[in-house]
Design a protein around this motif. Structure first.
Motif, PDB file in Angstrom:
ATOM      1  N   GLU A  81       0.925  -1.313  -0.070  1.00  0.00           N
ATOM      2  CA  GLU A  81       0.156  -0.012  -0.028  1.00  0.00           C
ATOM      3  C   GLU A  81       0.908   1.224   0.005  1.00  0.00           C
ATOM      4  O   GLU A  81       0.584   2.295  -0.638  1.00  0.00           O
ATOM      5  N   MET A  82       2.129   1.296   0.676  1.00  0.00           N
ATOM      6  CA  MET A  82       2.760   2.302   0.818  1.00  0.00           C
ATOM      7  C   MET A  82       3.429   2.640  -0.540  1.00  0.00           C
ATOM      8  O   MET A  82       3.465   3.775  -1.102  1.00  0.00           O
ATOM      9  N   VAL A  83       3.968   1.681  -1.396  1.00  0.00           N
ATOM     10  CA  VAL A  83       4.247   1.831  -2.863  1.00  0.00           C
ATOM     11  C   VAL A  83       3.194   2.350  -3.679  1.00  0.00           C
ATOM     12  O   VAL A  83       3.410   3.297  -4.451  1.00  0.00           O
ATOM     13  N   ASN A  90       7.891   6.838  -6.807  1.00  0.00           N
ATOM     14  CA  ASN A  90       8.566   5.597  -6.584  1.00  0.00           C
ATOM     15  C   ASN A  90       9.618   5.170  -8.038  1.00  0.00           C
ATOM     16  O   ASN A  90       8.695   4.866  -8.873  1.00  0.00           O
ATOM     17  N   GLU A  91      10.451   5.223  -7.722  1.00  0.00           N
ATOM     18  CA  GLU A  91      11.535   4.966  -8.669  1.00  0.00           C
ATOM     19  C   GLU A  91      11.659   3.459  -8.854  1.00  0.00           C
ATOM     20  O   GLU A  91      12.473   2.970 -10.015  1.00  0.00           O
ATOM     21  N   GLY A  92      11.473   2.592  -8.172  1.00  0.00           N
ATOM     22  CA  GLY A  92      11.740   1.176  -8.140  1.00  0.00           C
ATOM     23  C   GLY A  92      12.488   0.694  -6.787  1.00  0.00           C
ATOM     24  O   GLY A  92      12.800   1.270  -5.742  1.00  0.00           O
ATOM     25  N   ALA A  93      12.756  -0.567  -6.729  1.00  0.00           N
ATOM     26  CA  ALA A  93      13.349  -1.315  -5.728  1.00  0.00           C
ATOM     27  C   ALA A  93      14.234  -2.369  -6.187  1.00  0.00           C
ATOM     28  O   ALA A  93      13.754  -3.012  -6.918  1.00  0.00           O
ATOM     29  N   VAL A 111       3.470  -6.473  -9.042  1.00  0.00           N
ATOM     30  CA  VAL A 111       2.356  -6.292  -9.873  1.00  0.00           C
ATOM     31  C   VAL A 111       1.661  -4.707  -9.687  1.00  0.00           C
ATOM     32  O   VAL A 111       1.565  -4.029 -10.567  1.00  0.00           O
ATOM     33  N   VAL A 112       2.096  -4.096  -8.511  1.00  0.00           N
ATOM     34  CA  VAL A 112       1.750  -2.718  -8.374  1.00  0.00           C
ATOM     35  C   VAL A 112       3.087  -1.978  -7.847  1.00  0.00           C
ATOM     36  O   VAL A 112       3.003  -0.812  -7.804  1.00  0.00           O
ATOM     37  N   MET A 113       4.354  -2.582  -8.140  1.00  0.00           N
ATOM     38  CA  MET A 113       5.642  -1.907  -7.841  1.00  0.00           C
ATOM     39  C   MET A 113       6.393  -1.988  -9.303  1.00  0.00           C
ATOM     40  O   MET A 113       6.844  -2.827  -9.231  1.00  0.00           O
TER      41      MET A 113
END
Length: 140
Positions: A81-83, A90-93, A111-113
């Motif tokens: 949810e934070m992402v 959000n540039e990724g992880a 899927v959401v990140m």
């Protein structure tokens, strides 16, 4: 990750985990979790990520979860949810994981990140982190 001194990290310890967080460059959050990622740990990650995003306008995460054995479903929901909340900031992880269960959870959350990358080796993870720190240091 000897290049990120332990004494410069924010450290959180719960009954099941030890977590360290660093902000080595603008818009960059690095975590290292050992043990079991519970919701109190996820709440600390969320608070720091929101602070980084608010102060720097963007966030890229590097998560050394090589010694993470499992996670609480509430922690996964909180972080996913934070992402979503960060949206285009959000540039990724990048993740370093060994546990197949944790890797499956990351794959499901991807899927959401946008921009999720799972590294199969510490060398690759640390090389990507060093490059990111260097790039952000030059643009600061």
């Amino acid at each position: 990750m000897e290049f990120l001194p332990v004494d410069k990290a924010e450290t959180t310890t719960t009954a099941r985990a030890t977590m360290r967080l660093w902000r080595p460059a603008r818009g960059l959050l690095v975590t290292r979790v050992t043990g079991y990622l519970d919701d109190p740990c996820a709440a600390v990650i969320e608070a720091m990520a929101r602070r980084v995003r608010a102060e720097d306008g963007r966030i890229m995460g590097f998560h050394d979860w090589e010694e993470l054995t499992d996670y609480e479903s509430r922690a996964r929901v909180r972080l996913t949810e934070m992402v979503r909340h960060h949206g285009k900031g959000n540039e990724g992880a990048h993740f370093l994981v060994q546990s197949k269960l944790v890797a499956l959870g990351i794959q499901a959350a991807s899927v959401v990140m946008p921009g999720v990358r799972v590294h199969p080796s510490r060398a690759g993870f640390e090389a990507a982190l060093r490059e990111c720190i260097q790039q952000r240091s030059h643009t600061a």
